[in-house]
Motif scaffolding. Structure first.
Motif, PDB file in Angstrom:
ATOM      1  N   GLY A  19      14.243   6.437   0.307  1.00 12.50           N
ATOM      2  CA  GLY A  19      14.052   6.672  -1.125  1.00 12.50           C
ATOM      3  C   GLY A  19      13.814   5.355  -1.834  1.00 12.50           C
ATOM      4  N   ASP A  20      13.840   5.411  -3.151  1.00  9.37           N
ATOM      5  CA  ASP A  20      13.623   4.206  -3.956  1.00  9.37           C
ATOM      6  C   ASP A  20      14.947   3.535  -4.270  1.00  9.37           C
ATOM      7  N   ALA A  21      14.931   2.212  -4.291  1.00  9.86           N
ATOM      8  CA  ALA A  21      16.147   1.471  -4.648  1.00  9.86           C
ATOM      9  C   ALA A  21      16.217   1.358  -6.174  1.00  9.86           C
TER      10      ALA A  21
ATOM     11  N   THR B   7       0.818  -1.220   0.000  1.00 15.05           N
ATOM     12  CA  THR B   7       0.000   0.000   0.000  1.00 15.05           C
ATOM     13  C   THR B   7       0.851   1.270   0.000  1.00 15.05           C
ATOM     14  N   SER B   8       2.153   1.091  -0.174  1.00 17.70           N
ATOM     15  CA  SER B   8       3.051   2.248  -0.152  1.00 17.70           C
ATOM     16  C   SER B   8       3.689   2.476  -1.518  1.00 17.70           C
ATOM     17  N   SER B   9       4.489   3.564  -1.629  1.00 21.48           N
ATOM     18  CA  SER B   9       5.084   3.890  -2.930  1.00 21.48           C
ATOM     19  C   SER B   9       6.363   3.128  -3.222  1.00 21.48           C
ATOM     20  N   SER B  10       7.218   2.969  -2.191  1.00 20.89           N
ATOM     21  CA  SER B  10       8.443   2.191  -2.389  1.00 20.89           C
ATOM     22  C   SER B  10       8.304   0.938  -1.532  1.00 20.89           C
ATOM     23  N   GLY B  11       9.139   0.813  -0.500  1.00 18.68           N
ATOM     24  CA  GLY B  11       9.069  -0.392   0.339  1.00 18.68           C
ATOM     25  C   GLY B  11       8.210  -0.243   1.589  1.00 18.68           C
ATOM     26  N   GLY B  12       7.511   0.881   1.723  1.00 19.86           N
ATOM     27  CA  GLY B  12       6.610   1.054   2.877  1.00 19.86           C
ATOM     28  C   GLY B  12       7.326   1.328   4.193  1.00 19.86           C
ATOM     29  N   ILE B  13       8.593   1.724   4.132  1.00 22.45           N
ATOM     30  CA  ILE B  13       9.356   1.949   5.360  1.00 22.45           C
ATOM     31  C   ILE B  13       8.856   3.212   6.093  1.00 22.45           C
ATOM     32  N   ALA B  14       8.459   4.236   5.333  1.00 22.33           N
ATOM     33  CA  ALA B  14       7.976   5.470   5.980  1.00 22.33           C
ATOM     34  C   ALA B  14       6.749   5.143   6.829  1.00 22.33           C
ATOM     35  N   THR B  15       5.812   4.414   6.260  1.00 27.10           N
ATOM     36  CA  THR B  15       4.597   4.065   7.010  1.00 27.10           C
ATOM     37  C   THR B  15       4.958   3.211   8.224  1.00 27.10           C
ATOM     38  N   TYR B  16       5.864   2.272   8.028  1.00 28.70           N
ATOM     39  CA  TYR B  16       6.283   1.403   9.131  1.00 28.70           C
ATOM     40  C   TYR B  16       6.873   2.236  10.280  1.00 28.70           C
TER      41      TYR B  16
ATOM     42  N   ILE C 255      12.236  12.353   3.286  1.00 30.50           N
ATOM     43  CA  ILE C 255      11.852  11.755   2.008  1.00 30.50           C
ATOM     44  C   ILE C 255      12.886  12.237   0.980  1.00 30.50           C
ATOM     45  N   ILE C 256      13.647  11.302   0.435  1.00 27.01           N
ATOM     46  CA  ILE C 256      14.658  11.656  -0.573  1.00 27.01           C
ATOM     47  C   ILE C 256      13.937  12.283  -1.762  1.00 27.01           C
ATOM     48  N   CYS C 257      14.454  13.418  -2.239  1.00 24.33           N
ATOM     49  CA  CYS C 257      13.676  14.169  -3.237  1.00 24.33           C
ATOM     50  C   CYS C 257      14.504  14.521  -4.465  1.00 24.33           C
ATOM     51  N   GLY C 258      13.940  14.230  -5.636  1.00 29.19           N
ATOM     52  CA  GLY C 258      14.613  14.556  -6.897  1.00 29.19           C
ATOM     53  C   GLY C 258      14.115  15.873  -7.467  1.00 29.19           C
ATOM     54  N   GLY C 259      13.328  16.624  -6.692  1.00 34.13           N
ATOM     55  CA  GLY C 259      12.821  17.917  -7.159  1.00 34.13           C
ATOM     56  C   GLY C 259      11.333  18.055  -6.882  1.00 34.13           C
TER      57      GLY C 259
ATOM     58  N   SER D 244      22.143   4.289  -6.165  1.00 34.07           N
ATOM     59  CA  SER D 244      20.698   4.263  -6.437  1.00 34.07           C
ATOM     60  C   SER D 244      20.164   5.648  -6.802  1.00 34.07           C
ATOM     61  N   GLN D 245      20.909   6.703  -6.451  1.00 31.04           N
ATOM     62  CA  GLN D 245      20.460   8.074  -6.757  1.00 31.04           C
ATOM     63  C   GLN D 245      21.513   8.770  -7.619  1.00 31.04           C
ATOM     64  N   SER D 246      22.219   7.995  -8.466  1.00 27.32           N
ATOM     65  CA  SER D 246      23.399   8.551  -9.135  1.00 27.32           C
ATOM     66  C   SER D 246      23.082   9.781 -10.003  1.00 27.32           C
TER      67      SER D 246
ATOM     68  N   SER E 241       0.125   6.773   3.665  1.00 30.20           N
ATOM     69  CA  SER E 241       1.112   6.213   2.739  1.00 30.20           C
ATOM     70  C   SER E 241       1.040   6.870   1.356  1.00 30.20           C
ATOM     71  N   GLU E 242       2.010   6.575   0.549  1.00 26.53           N
ATOM     72  CA  GLU E 242       2.136   6.976  -0.864  1.00 26.53           C
ATOM     73  C   GLU E 242       2.716   8.385  -1.067  1.00 26.53           C
ATOM     74  N   THR E 243       3.544   8.456  -2.095  1.00 25.14           N
ATOM     75  CA  THR E 243       4.211   9.690  -2.485  1.00 25.14           C
ATOM     76  C   THR E 243       3.245  10.620  -3.214  1.00 25.14           C
ATOM     77  N   LYS E 244       3.263  11.874  -2.802  1.00 29.21           N
ATOM     78  CA  LYS E 244       2.412  12.857  -3.490  1.00 29.21           C
ATOM     79  C   LYS E 244       3.307  13.903  -4.122  1.00 29.21           C
ATOM     80  N   TYR E 245       3.401  13.870  -5.443  1.00 31.01           N
ATOM     81  CA  TYR E 245       4.196  14.879  -6.154  1.00 31.01           C
ATOM     82  C   TYR E 245       3.298  16.097  -6.354  1.00 31.01           C
TER      83      TYR E 245
END
Ligand SMILES: Cc1cc2nc3c(=O)[nH]c(=O)nc-3n(C[C@H](O)[C@H](O)[C@H](O)COP(=O)(O)OP(=O)(O)OC[C@H]3O[C@@H](n4cnc5c(N)ncnc54)[C@H](O)[C@@H]3O)c2cc1C
Length: 443
Positions: free
Chosen positions: A294-296, A100-109, A203-207, A344-346, A148-152
């Motif tokens: 962030g995302d792997a 139910t999460s955007s990546s691995g659900g660690i934030a919700t956990y 939350i790791i952010c690309g912008g 992973s964020q190169s 949960s879930e990322t909101k851009y």
């Protein structure tokens, strides 16, 4: 302050509102779909700038992420120039919340654990509000997946420091790098908030994107007119983690529209609808949080459409929460070297840290009474990479001005074509340049 905002060096965190001396300031959407402060009086200037993550004249003891990490993460056992102070680095997911999460659900956990273990009494997180998204206080641990879930989507913490003193107990907050930095600045000047806010989830952010991003995706998915509940990261369990979809509900007829993101192409490398300020931030991994997630985006994890998280623990408490989760089998997480997280964020590291010097130089040449930003990274990039940077800056700017003018998906895509083509050609040349360089160096 006004000049910074006018020139687009604001990401809308809203912490300045609590410092407004005139009490007239508030956050409001600007013409390009970003939330920015309005009604700034002369007397608001100094107090507001002091908590601004993009303040060009910071006090020395809070001058950048490195200085702030000395104040807040001084007992972290490791340090890296790229990712900041940290305890450990991991990759994995929460068995319960991954789906139910955007990546691995660690934030919700983590948020569920913080409430469950009474480490905090409330969360201040981004959640659905009237069909869009807003920062809200929340403490229902039985309904934790609601957060949960990322909101851009543009959100602001404008009411955080106006409300927090009225709230009993402690608060944990989720935020992207510049939002977390603003909270740390507030804590640096008002130490009482260190105890009140004992945990920050980064939350790791690309912008950060303007609301035009969401409007553009809704229109691309076929929704006409108004829409609600945009979903930005709908997973496809039968495909890979990058192959996610956007979905939204067309308001007039209650029809649901969904579209694979690959239909609209690369939305990150192009800088589409991105805040200008993000091009002047070097914090890739939210260096000032207790934990960064962030995302792997790594070959060995991307194939799994269910999503996997990269995790950087920076405080002892964050590290304990992850280690406890591993030992009681609630987390399927393993320790990984920091280089894996960096890998992973190169692209983000290259853009934000390696290319910042060049972007700052262009900025310096075109600046209009705005002081030069101090930057931690002074790396020289190749001439082809410089051209990519110029094209990306143009694409970013054009995407905002053209959507503002046209608000029509067909006309917009048509007008953007030439800028995207130029960026593609420059990116290909840069890749070729890197390939030749690698070959020459290996000889
Ligand atoms: C604007 C933005 C850009 C991002 N860019 C990258 C990137 O370049 N690389 C990368 O690896 N990861 C990026 N992420 C992070 C990634 O999408 C996931 O949010 C992160 O991996 C956490 O996943 P999770 O499954 O653990 O979170 P979940 O369990 O799904 O929980 C999501 C958490 O994120 C919070 N949240 C959602 N939207 C926002 C928001 N707009 N602002 C603050 N908090 C929010 C929620 O409050 C919730 O706590 C970005 C996220 C955002 C919001």
């Amino acid at each position: 302050m006004k000049k910074l905002i006018e020139k687009g060096y604001c990401t809308g965190c809203g912490v300045c509102i609590s410092e407004s001396f005139s009490k007239k300031m508030k956050m409001s959407p600007n013409k390009y779909g970003f939330l920015t402060p309005i009604n700034i009086e002369e007397i608001d200037n100094k107090p507001c700038l002091k908590v601004c993550p993009f303040n060009p004249h910071p006090d020395d003891f809070v001058k950048d992420e490195d200085a702030l990490s000395m104040l807040f993460l001084n007992d972290a056992s490791q340090k890296d120039v790229r990712i900041g102070a940290f305890e450990n680095t991991y990759i994995g997911y929460s068995s319960k919340y991954r789906k139910t999460s955007s990546s691995g659900g660690i934030a919700t956990y983590i948020f569920q654990q913080l409430l469950e273990k009474n480490i905090v009494d409330r969360l201040y997180i981004v959640k659905e509000y009237n069909g869009k998204y807003k920062y809200q206080f929340f403490n229902n641990k039985d309904e934790i997946t609601q957060i949960s879930e990322t909101k851009y989507y543009p959100v602001t913490m404008e009411d955080l420091f106006l409300e927090i003193d009225k709230i009993d107990g402690k608060v944990a907050i989720s935020g992207v790098g510049c939002f977390i930095k603003a909270i740390r600045l507030k804590q640096a000047y008002y130490p009482k908030y260190r105890e009140k806010i004992p945990f920050l989830v980064g939350i790791i952010c690309g912008g950060l994107k303007s609301s035009f991003f969401s409007d553009f995706l809704a229109a691309s998915s076929g929704a006409e007119g108004e829409y609600d509940t945009p979903k930005f990261r709908i997973k496809d369990l039968n495909s890979n983690a990058l192959d996610y979809s956007f979905g939204c509900n067309e308001k007039s007829n209650n029809r649901y529209h969904e579209m694979k993101m690959r239909k609209v192409g690369d939305m990150w490398g192009t800088g589409y609808f991105k805040a200008n300020a993000c091009d002047f931030c070097t914090d890739v991994t939210t260096e000032l949080a207790d934990i960064s997630l962030g995302d792997a985006w790594l070959d060995e994890y991307i194939h799994d459409g269910a999503g996997t998280s990269v995790i950087i623990t920076r405080s002892k408490l964050a590290d304990k929460l992850i280690r406890d989760g591993i030992s009681n089998k609630q987390l399927n997480v393993v320790s990984k070297p920091k280089n894996k997280i960096i890998q992973s964020q190169s692209s983000s590291f290259f853009h934000r840290q390696d290319a910042i010097k060049f972007r700052s130089c262009i900025f310096f040449m075109s600046r209009k009474n705005i002081p030069y930003f101090r930057k931690r990274f002074k790396i020289l990039i190749s001439p082809t990479a410089m051209l990519v940077q110029i094209c990306r800056r143009i694409t970013r700017k054009k995407s905002l001005s053209l959507w503002h003018k046209l608000r029509n998906i067909v006309k917009f895509n048509h007008k953007m074509k030439k800028y995207i083509l130029l960026l593609k050609i420059m990116t290909k040349s840069e890749h070729l340049f890197r390939k030749i360089k690698r070959k020459l160096l290996s000889q």
